[in-house]
Write a protein that holds these residues in place. Structure first.
Motif, PDB file in Angstrom:
ATOM      1  N   THR A  10       0.903  -0.990   0.145  1.00 17.75           N
ATOM      2  CA  THR A  10       0.293   0.094   0.000  1.00 17.75           C
ATOM      3  C   THR A  10       0.916   0.808  -0.256  1.00 17.75           C
ATOM      4  O   THR A  10       0.440   2.706  -0.013  1.00 17.75           O
ATOM      5  N   GLY A  53       0.089   0.126 -10.288  1.00 19.00           N
ATOM      6  CA  GLY A  53      -1.456   0.731  -9.780  1.00 19.00           C
ATOM      7  C   GLY A  53      -1.655   0.786 -11.288  1.00 19.00           C
ATOM      8  O   GLY A  53      -3.284   1.234 -11.094  1.00 19.00           O
ATOM      9  N   SER A 174      -1.690  -2.779  -3.581  1.00 21.24           N
ATOM     10  CA  SER A 174      -3.392  -2.512  -2.977  1.00 21.24           C
ATOM     11  C   SER A 174      -3.555  -1.792  -2.548  1.00 21.24           C
ATOM     12  O   SER A 174      -2.879  -0.308  -2.145  1.00 21.24           O
ATOM     13  N   ASP A 175      -5.332  -1.091  -2.288  1.00 19.80           N
ATOM     14  CA  ASP A 175      -5.165   0.050  -1.929  1.00 19.80           C
ATOM     15  C   ASP A 175      -4.912   0.499  -0.427  1.00 19.80           C
ATOM     16  O   ASP A 175      -5.666  -0.728   0.327  1.00 19.80           O
TER      17      ASP A 175
END
Length: 176
Positions: A10, A53, A174-175
């Motif tokens: 992240t 991304g 991942s976000d």
């Protein structure tokens, strides 16, 4: 059922520290010091991060040894890719079936262009927007996204079983 471990990030700095772990192994320094001393290829690492991304949630970036790449992938335009983007189609205790894969290097360049165009669009002055420039940037962004999709289709590789013991890194973003 076996679940192949994929490292998810992240934070960019967390990604840099682990992706560049080999270069930093003998150094006890902060990321800032490592960057200042040239221990990290910042541009290449940023481009990988930007590529992560652009990936779909089920896709990942995989790094394999050169000998395995030569055996499984062979020579493509620009050499034998050791970094690939794709999905896991099936898995056993000893191997994964890597499907819908493509060499990461050309995709990194395209992802970087997309990132730069998105940044330009965000940074454009909102008080006095230049409508023509914004339209031009948006058109270029659409072109780059379409080209990214085309590149994925045209540079795709044959689905391959890869031994888990030989996979150097398997990552996705991942976000937070």
């Amino acid at each position: 059922m076996v679940v192949f471990p994929v490292r998810e990030y992240t934070s960019y700095d967390e990604f840099v520290r682990e992706w560049c772990a080999e270069a930093l192994a003998d150094e006890e320094c902060s990321l800032t010091e490592a960057r200042d001393r040239g221990l990290i290829d910042e541009q290449a690492t940023q481009w990988r991060w930007q590529l992560l991304g652009e990936l779909n949630p089920d896709e990942l970036l995989l790094k394999i040894p050169k000998w395995l790449a030569e055996e499984k992938v062979g020579f493509t335009e620009g050499g034998t890719p050791t970094e690939l983007v794709g999905r896991i189609g099936d898995e056993t205790e000893k191997a994964i079936l890597f499907i819908d894969s493509a060499p990461a290097q050309p995709l990194m360049k395209r992802a970087h262009r997309i990132h730069m165009l998105e940044t330009s669009l965000k940074e454009q002055n909102t008080d006095t927007p230049d409508v023509e420039q914004r339209a031009w940037l948006q058109d270029r962004l659409t072109e780059q996204r379409n080209q990214y999709a085309t590149d994925r289709e045209t540079t795709g590789l044959v689905d391959e079983w890869l031994p888990i013991s030989q996979i150097i890194q398997a990552v996705r973003r991942s976000d937070p």
